[in-house]
Design a protein around this motif. Sequence first.
Motif, PDB file in Angstrom:
ATOM      1  N   VAL A  30      87.095  -9.849 124.626  1.00 36.85           N
ATOM      2  CA  VAL A  30      88.168  -9.040 124.718  1.00 36.85           C
ATOM      3  C   VAL A  30      87.862  -7.175 124.922  1.00 36.85           C
ATOM      4  CG1 VAL A  30      90.470  -8.189 124.295  1.00 36.85           C
ATOM      5  CG2 VAL A  30      89.750 -10.893 124.450  1.00 36.85           C
ATOM      6  N   THR A  31      87.286  -7.473 123.691  1.00 34.45           N
ATOM      7  CA  THR A  31      86.216  -5.881 123.666  1.00 34.45           C
ATOM      8  C   THR A  31      85.757  -5.017 124.849  1.00 34.45           C
ATOM      9  OG1 THR A  31      87.094  -5.582 121.001  1.00 34.45           O
ATOM     10  CG2 THR A  31      85.739  -4.346 122.043  1.00 34.45           C
ATOM     11  N   ARG A  32      84.776  -5.724 124.837  1.00 31.12           N
ATOM     12  CA  ARG A  32      83.875  -5.346 126.756  1.00 31.12           C
ATOM     13  C   ARG A  32      84.690  -5.622 127.622  1.00 31.12           C
ATOM     14  NH1 ARG A  32      78.451  -6.457 127.476  1.00 31.12           N
ATOM     15  NH2 ARG A  32      77.943  -5.445 129.599  1.00 31.12           N
ATOM     16  N   ALA A  33      85.785  -6.292 127.885  1.00 26.78           N
ATOM     17  CA  ALA A  33      86.271  -6.187 129.328  1.00 26.78           C
ATOM     18  C   ALA A  33      87.012  -5.148 129.182  1.00 26.78           C
ATOM     19  CB  ALA A  33      87.603  -7.023 129.231  1.00 26.78           C
ATOM     20  N   HIS A  34      87.913  -4.088 128.018  1.00 26.93           N
ATOM     21  CA  HIS A  34      88.618  -3.416 127.620  1.00 26.93           C
ATOM     22  C   HIS A  34      87.912  -1.768 128.466  1.00 26.93           C
ATOM     23  CE1 HIS A  34      92.501  -4.574 127.067  1.00 26.93           C
ATOM     24  NE2 HIS A  34      92.149  -5.252 126.799  1.00 26.93           N
ATOM     25  N   ALA A  35      86.831  -2.236 127.487  1.00 27.26           N
ATOM     26  CA  ALA A  35      85.103  -1.287 127.942  1.00 27.26           C
ATOM     27  C   ALA A  35      84.886  -0.836 129.573  1.00 27.26           C
ATOM     28  CB  ALA A  35      84.278  -1.690 126.949  1.00 27.26           C
ATOM     29  N   GLU A  36      85.208  -2.302 130.074  1.00 29.11           N
ATOM     30  CA  GLU A  36      84.346  -2.668 131.665  1.00 29.11           C
ATOM     31  C   GLU A  36      85.726  -1.597 132.705  1.00 29.11           C
ATOM     32  OE1 GLU A  36      81.827  -2.674 132.596  1.00 29.11           O
ATOM     33  OE2 GLU A  36      80.673  -3.153 131.169  1.00 29.11           O
TER      34      GLU A  36
END
Length: 71
Positions: A30-36
């Motif tokens: 989820v953190t990576r998806a938001h960063a992307e």
Amino acid sequence: MRIDLYANWSNVRQGTVTELPDDMAREDVVTRAHAEMDARPGRAHTAAVRTDQDAPLLFVYRDGRVCEPQL
């Protein structure tokens, strides 16, 4: 596992992040998806987290919602 990024509610894909480990923790995904999505301001609205076989695992939205697919 991969993350497909979409511009809005349409099926227009704006990008894909590949080669994520299959055992990545949900919180990290989820953190990576938001960063992307944040790296593409004004473009990506939704991130679909999928297995390498295209099965959806999660839908992450720019507004903070995280949903599991209803199969």
